[in-house]
Scaffold this motif. Structure first.
Motif, PDB file in Angstrom:
ATOM      1  N   THR A  65       1.204  11.999  -9.772  1.00 44.24           N
ATOM      2  CA  THR A  65       1.126  10.595  -9.356  1.00 44.24           C
ATOM      3  C   THR A  65       2.433   9.867  -9.639  1.00 44.24           C
ATOM      4  N   ALA A  66       2.969  10.075 -10.850  1.00 42.97           N
ATOM      5  CA  ALA A  66       4.237   9.427 -11.188  1.00 42.97           C
ATOM      6  C   ALA A  66       5.348   9.911 -10.263  1.00 42.97           C
ATOM      7  N   THR A  67       5.357  11.199  -9.935  1.00 45.55           N
ATOM      8  CA  THR A  67       6.367  11.730  -9.012  1.00 45.55           C
ATOM      9  C   THR A  67       6.227  11.107  -7.636  1.00 45.55           C
ATOM     10  N   ALA A  68       5.005  10.984  -7.155  1.00 41.97           N
ATOM     11  CA  ALA A  68       4.775  10.383  -5.846  1.00 41.97           C
ATOM     12  C   ALA A  68       5.232   8.928  -5.821  1.00 41.97           C
ATOM     13  N   LEU A  69       4.889   8.170  -6.851  1.00 42.27           N
ATOM     14  CA  LEU A  69       5.303   6.762  -6.905  1.00 42.27           C
ATOM     15  C   LEU A  69       6.820   6.634  -6.981  1.00 42.27           C
ATOM     16  N   ALA A  70       7.466   7.519  -7.739  1.00 38.22           N
ATOM     17  CA  ALA A  70       8.925   7.467  -7.834  1.00 38.22           C
ATOM     18  C   ALA A  70       9.562   7.744  -6.480  1.00 38.22           C
ATOM     19  N   LEU A  71       9.062   8.751  -5.759  1.00 37.60           N
ATOM     20  CA  LEU A  71       9.612   9.070  -4.438  1.00 37.60           C
ATOM     21  C   LEU A  71       9.421   7.913  -3.463  1.00 37.60           C
ATOM     22  N   LEU A  72       8.214   7.369  -3.439  1.00 38.04           N
ATOM     23  CA  LEU A  72       7.928   6.281  -2.495  1.00 38.04           C
ATOM     24  C   LEU A  72       8.693   5.024  -2.848  1.00 38.04           C
ATOM     25  N   SER A  73       8.808   4.751  -4.134  1.00 38.82           N
ATOM     26  CA  SER A  73       9.545   3.554  -4.548  1.00 38.82           C
ATOM     27  C   SER A  73      11.009   3.648  -4.141  1.00 38.82           C
ATOM     28  N   GLU A  74      11.561   4.844  -4.250  1.00 38.60           N
ATOM     29  CA  GLU A  74      12.975   5.017  -3.924  1.00 38.60           C
ATOM     30  C   GLU A  74      13.219   4.923  -2.417  1.00 38.60           C
ATOM     31  N   LEU A  75      12.345   5.536  -1.612  1.00 43.27           N
ATOM     32  CA  LEU A  75      12.569   5.566  -0.174  1.00 43.27           C
ATOM     33  C   LEU A  75      12.037   4.321   0.531  1.00 43.27           C
ATOM     34  N   ALA A  76      10.950   3.749   0.022  1.00 40.99           N
ATOM     35  CA  ALA A  76      10.357   2.572   0.672  1.00 40.99           C
ATOM     36  C   ALA A  76      10.766   1.274   0.003  1.00 40.99           C
ATOM     37  N   ARG A  77      11.710   1.355  -0.916  1.00 38.29           N
ATOM     38  CA  ARG A  77      12.254   0.148  -1.556  1.00 38.29           C
ATOM     39  C   ARG A  77      11.156  -0.684  -2.201  1.00 38.29           C
ATOM     40  N   ASP A  78      10.348  -0.024  -2.989  1.00 40.56           N
ATOM     41  CA  ASP A  78       9.309  -0.647  -3.830  1.00 40.56           C
ATOM     42  C   ASP A  78       8.151  -1.237  -3.045  1.00 40.56           C
ATOM     43  N   ARG A  79       8.084  -0.977  -1.735  1.00 32.27           N
ATOM     44  CA  ARG A  79       6.913  -1.425  -0.977  1.00 32.27           C
ATOM     45  C   ARG A  79       5.930  -0.255  -0.901  1.00 32.27           C
ATOM     46  N   VAL A  80       5.120  -0.144  -1.943  1.00 33.85           N
ATOM     47  CA  VAL A  80       4.255   1.031  -2.104  1.00 33.85           C
ATOM     48  C   VAL A  80       2.806   0.575  -2.170  1.00 33.85           C
ATOM     49  N   HIS A  81       1.950   1.286  -1.472  1.00 35.84           N
ATOM     50  CA  HIS A  81       0.519   1.000  -1.460  1.00 35.84           C
ATOM     51  C   HIS A  81      -0.263   2.262  -1.827  1.00 35.84           C
ATOM     52  N   ARG A  82      -1.383   2.047  -2.457  1.00 28.78           N
ATOM     53  CA  ARG A  82      -2.310   3.142  -2.740  1.00 28.78           C
ATOM     54  C   ARG A  82      -3.476   3.049  -1.763  1.00 28.78           C
ATOM     55  N   LEU A  83      -3.805   4.176  -1.117  1.00 29.77           N
ATOM     56  CA  LEU A  83      -4.935   4.236  -0.204  1.00 29.77           C
ATOM     57  C   LEU A  83      -6.183   4.660  -0.955  1.00 29.77           C
ATOM     58  N   ASP A  84      -7.298   4.124  -0.576  1.00 24.08           N
ATOM     59  CA  ASP A  84      -8.566   4.533  -1.169  1.00 24.08           C
ATOM     60  C   ASP A  84      -8.849   5.992  -0.808  1.00 24.08           C
ATOM     61  N   PRO A  85      -9.308   6.803  -1.763  1.00 25.63           N
ATOM     62  CA  PRO A  85      -9.567   8.228  -1.469  1.00 25.63           C
ATOM     63  C   PRO A  85     -10.603   8.456  -0.385  1.00 25.63           C
ATOM     64  N   GLY A  86     -11.419   7.440  -0.085  1.00 24.51           N
ATOM     65  CA  GLY A  86     -12.432   7.611   0.950  1.00 24.51           C
ATOM     66  C   GLY A  86     -11.897   7.523   2.357  1.00 24.51           C
ATOM     67  N   ASN A  87     -10.617   7.232   2.526  1.00 22.88           N
ATOM     68  CA  ASN A  87     -10.037   7.134   3.865  1.00 22.88           C
ATOM     69  C   ASN A  87      -9.651   8.514   4.391  1.00 22.88           C
ATOM     70  N   PRO A  88     -10.316   9.015   5.435  1.00 22.11           N
ATOM     71  CA  PRO A  88      -9.941  10.317   5.992  1.00 22.11           C
ATOM     72  C   PRO A  88      -8.567  10.253   6.647  1.00 22.11           C
ATOM     73  N   LEU A  89      -7.781  11.301   6.462  1.00 26.40           N
ATOM     74  CA  LEU A  89      -6.433  11.323   7.018  1.00 26.40           C
ATOM     75  C   LEU A  89      -6.452  11.250   8.540  1.00 26.40           C
ATOM     76  N   HIS A  90      -7.430  11.894   9.168  1.00 32.43           N
ATOM     77  CA  HIS A  90      -7.406  11.961  10.626  1.00 32.43           C
ATOM     78  C   HIS A  90      -7.869  10.656  11.267  1.00 32.43           C
ATOM     79  N   CYS A  91      -8.282   9.679  10.426  1.00 32.70           N
ATOM     80  CA  CYS A  91      -8.753   8.412  10.985  1.00 32.70           C
ATOM     81  C   CYS A  91      -7.731   7.286  10.850  1.00 32.70           C
ATOM     82  N   VAL A  92      -6.577   7.562  10.242  1.00 37.31           N
ATOM     83  CA  VAL A  92      -5.570   6.519  10.060  1.00 37.31           C
ATOM     84  C   VAL A  92      -4.903   6.220  11.405  1.00 37.31           C
ATOM     85  N   GLU A  93      -4.772   4.920  11.715  1.00 38.58           N
ATOM     86  CA  GLU A  93      -4.136   4.481  12.957  1.00 38.58           C
ATOM     87  C   GLU A  93      -2.794   3.820  12.653  1.00 38.58           C
ATOM     88  N   ALA A  94      -1.909   3.822  13.650  1.00 39.25           N
ATOM     89  CA  ALA A  94      -0.569   3.249  13.479  1.00 39.25           C
ATOM     90  C   ALA A  94      -0.631   1.767  13.137  1.00 39.25           C
TER      91      ALA A  94
END
Length: 806
Positions: free
Chosen positions: A188-217
């Motif tokens: 988790t810490a590694t993921a947050l560090a990567l996202l913070s660095e590339l997304a310039r601290d605009r990081v969100h956590r998705l609820d685990p109940g969200n299926p990957l194949h249902c995410v829309e643009a």
């Protein structure tokens, strides 16, 4: 025997020491008994009468059975007791010091709570006030922003995981990364560090109940980063209810696994992220699903950084306002043997290292004493066990619960077989998984999946490693793939959590252990019996009724030996020892032959009766009984020999001499059988439940040879006992054969030659002794099948002559 041997059998033994005094009288009795004449009256004398007694006129006399006819046979069929390394490893497995029972709660990669004390560390942040949209299921896509201050604190303490730069390059290129690692690995810490660095601290956590194949643009913010943790493998399966679908359909639904994300789903999500110039990191645990991702384009393993690095980063932040030198003192405490032993783990995971850093900081602030610090170190290993088994049977219906049950069973199997063969451990885990499944759903008959979790991935589920090791077979050691926990405290923590935390697991667990205890392979039953003894010491009433009793009263020699081992192991606990002693006495007085035999075997450890002397007293009582048979005599002699291989051989040798002075044929037979066993049995096969480091180094030698090196003060008394066995007519042949086996082994081992030659000089008291020993050497040198080395025989010959000329 030769004429020389028969004459020697009637010769009273000479020589100093109390054993020698008794040997002289025993030798005279033996000579009379061999002819069936002049036997002293008393119980037990007729059992060993020679061929001259009994029989009607014109009938060939029927010889009475002799206790020496099958000398050398142990009480076990098949595999025997095995080498001492097996039991020593089993004992060390549960030797970790008990930690205090302070209650800590660790939430995966999150925070640690000790009572009402909050220990803050970086990990998953469950934010409030999320953003929402609609997904393909018609529900809302739930996400929450990670606060900027959390990301800033992460930057202060985060240690890069192995391969961090490659992960960043892949995430920048493909916009999507799947990090595979067990909870607590720092993913988790590694993921947050990567996202913070590339997304310039605009990081969100998705609820685990969200299926990957249902995410829309439309649900993805521009130039943002998203973190999603997938549920464990079993949660991807379709929840099944037997009242709604029949079993055949439930299996089909399980096999389809509609909730499992695939490479196709990841490609689709990667395209959406690229369109929105956003990034996402998906967290996956170990197991089959992680293996699938790692074989694909997006998967990367997340291996935690070294404990020292994580600890230093956290201590640097926590102690930045502390007095000078506090950081060095805290790091020095971590390096102490006492603290590492209290942790019970070889390597801490990042969230555990963060928790330890908080405790070390409290110690520097003098808010904790050293004792409190050490007691608190046990939290991590106990909480790891708690997390492993909390709700492990969700969703509670087969076959959907099987992946979790398999993982739980394997962890328990590693706890019992820690450091042993991986193949034996994996097979035992499969057997336990079947027991758990049958308890959960008795009407559902399930087979084993053939290609489920790969053997390279399975140990990760148990925080274990597979490495090269050696299997002690007694006669030899063979290479094996050994599995062990990454920490000596995990085995005890796992069994405590299961035994004390989940009563319904006790039934399948005890049935499983009883089945393992009936396995003729010592590498299996020894491990299982030691574990059974530990469980009995934790709950005597339950363990004695469900484990000890059912095993002790069976016809299986292996189960009886396992019951004896478990009872002796349980008696280590001072609060249980009185109950164990009472149980032992009950078995000894029972009308059930199996229980009496188990009691005799238990006395071979010298623990449950209270002392070695007390066990010897009980063994002598059995032999003195009028109704004692040859099987009981042989079992009692085996236990005496095991006591002679224990930590107090001086008491045993003194008692053997005392028994000979009683001039009772039954006790003399007990001594003779025990001495012949010590001559012909390697020390490694006579292991006890008390460690004897001196004896362990000489396990490949016959017990007598090992005692000559480790207990040189007993040399003369041991020689008197062995000479008594050689000069006594009824035991002379068996003793001479056992001595011949020792001579053969010593001829090929220079380390044994010196002590043996000195011992032979003690055996050659007079001319008849010299003739007997040299006749044996002649026979061995001229043996056409396996001739004794003439140079070695010459040294032995001269040693015999030196003894005769004293």
């Amino acid at each position: 025997m030769s004429d020389v041997d028969e004459g020697a059998g009637a010769e009273p033994a000479a020589g100093g020491g109390e054993a020698g005094q008794g040997a002289g009288r025993g030798g005279a009795d033996a000579g009379q008994g061999a002819d069936g004449k002049g036997q002293p009256e008393g119980k037990g004398q007729g059992a060993a009468a020679g061929p001259g007694g009994g029989g009607g006129e014109g009938e060939e006399p029927r010889p009475e059975p002799s206790p020496f006819d099958q000398v050398g046979r142990g009480p076990l069929d098949g595999g025997g007791t095995g080498g001492s390394a097996t039991v020593h490893a089993a004992l060390q497995n549960f030797a970790a010091p008990g930690a205090a029972r302070d209650r800590y709660d660790i939430g995966g990669d999150s925070q640690v709570f000790q009572g009402n004390t909050f220990i803050n560390q970086l990990g998953p942040w469950h934010g409030a006030g999320g953003i929402s949209g609609t997904n393909g299921t018609g529900g809302a896509l739930v996400a929450g922003p990670v606060p900027k201050e959390e990301l800033d604190r992460l930057a202060d303490v985060y240690c890069e995981a192995a391969g961090y730069q490659r992960m960043k390059d892949l995430l920048r290129e493909r916009r999507l990364l799947v990090l595979c690692g067990e909870p607590g690995s720092g993913r988790t810490a590694t993921a947050l560090a990567l996202l913070s660095e590339l997304a310039r601290d605009r990081v969100h956590r998705l609820d685990p109940g969200n299926p990957l194949h249902c995410v829309e643009a439309s649900e993805i913010e521009q130039e943002s980063g998203y973190l999603l943790e997938l549920p464990a493998d079993e949660a991807h399966q379709q929840p099944l209810h037997e009242r709604d679908v029949d079993r055949r359909e439930s299996r089909a639904a399980y096999a389809r696994g509609p909730g499992r994300p695939t490479e196709l789903h990841l490609d689709r999500l990667s395209g959406i992220l690229a369109e929105r110039r956003a990034y996402a990191v998906v967290l996956a645990g170990g197991g089959e699903l992680a293996g699938q991702f790692l074989r694909g384009r997006y998967g990367q393993p997340c291996r935690p950084p070294r404990t020292e690095k994580v600890l230093h980063r956290h201590l640097r932040v926590l102690l930045k306002e502390a007095p000078e030198g506090a950081l060095d003192r805290a790091r020095g405490l971590f390096e102490t043997a006492a603290l590492k032993d209290a942790l019970g783990l070889d390597e801490l995971r990042p969230h555990e290292a963060a928790g330890l850093a908080a405790q070390l900081a409290l110690r520097q602030a003098e808010e904790l004493t050293n004792l409190q610090l050490l007691a608190g170190c046990g939290v991590f290993v106990r909480e790891q066990a708690r997390v492993w088994f909390a709700g492990a049977d969700r969703p509670g219906a087969l076959p959907a619960a099987l992946p979790a049950l398999d993982a739980a069973a394997f962890r328990i199997a590693v706890a019992v077989f820690n450091g042993s063969s991986y193949s034996l451990t994996a097979e035992a885990g499969e057997q336990l998984a079947w027991e758990l499944a049958m308890t959960l759903d008795p009407e559902q008959a399930l087979g084993r999946r053939l290609f489920a979790v790969h053997d390279q991935d399975r140990p990760v589920q148990a925080r274990a490693v597979v490495e090269d090791g050696e299997f002690d077979l007694g006669d030899a050691k063979v290479p094996m793939r050994a599995v062990r926990f990454q920490g000596r405290g995990l085995a005890t923590a796992v069994l405590q959590e299961v035994w004390h935390g989940y009563h319904n697991v006790r039934g399948p667990l005890t049935r499983w252990l009883r089945a393992l205890c009936d396995d003729p392979r010592p590498q299996v039953w020894v491990r299982a019996s030691v574990a059974a003894g530990v469980l009995c010491s934790w709950d005597w009433v339950y363990g004695a009724g469900e484990l000890l009793g059912p095993m002790a009263g069976t016809d299986s020699p292996t189960l009886r030996m396992a019951a004896a081992t478990a009872l002796a192991e349980a008696s280590r606990e001072s609060t249980v020892c009185p109950a164990a002693r009472a149980t032992l006495k009950t078995w000894a007085k029972s009308g059930d032959e199996a229980l009496r035999t188990t009691a005799l075997l238990t006395h071979g450890y010298g623990m449950a009766a209270g002392s070695v002397g007390a066990s010897l007293d009980e063994l002598a009582k059995v032999v003195r009984r009028e109704d004692a048979d040859l099987d009981e005599l042989a079992t009692a002699a085996f236990s005496v020999t095991r006591l002679l291989a224990g930590t107090d051989p001086e008491t045993v040798v003194a008692r053997l001499g005392g028994w000979l002075r009683e001039e009772r044929r039954d006790l003399a037979n007990l001594v003779l059988l025990a001495v012949i066993g010590a001559l012909g049995t390697r020390a490694t096969y006579l292991w006890g439940l008390h460690e004897d480091e001196q004896m362990a180094r000489h396990g490949s030698k016959p017990l007598i040879a090992a005692l000559l090196v480790t207990r040189p003060a007993l040399r003369r008394r041991l020689a008197d006992l062995v000479r008594h066995a050689l000069v006594t007519a009824r035991s002379g042949d068996a003793a001479l054969d056992a001595l011949g086996g020792w001579l053969r082994r010593a001829a090929a081992d220079e380390e044994q030659m010196g002590p043996l030659c000195g011992f032979l000089s003690l055996l050659a008291v007079d001319r008849r002794d010299r003739d007997r020993l040299r006749h044996l050497l002649d026979r061995l040198v001229n043996d056409p099948g396996e001739a004794l080395d003439k140079a070695a025989a010459g040294r032995m010959w001269r040693a015999v002559g030196e003894g005769a000329e004293r």
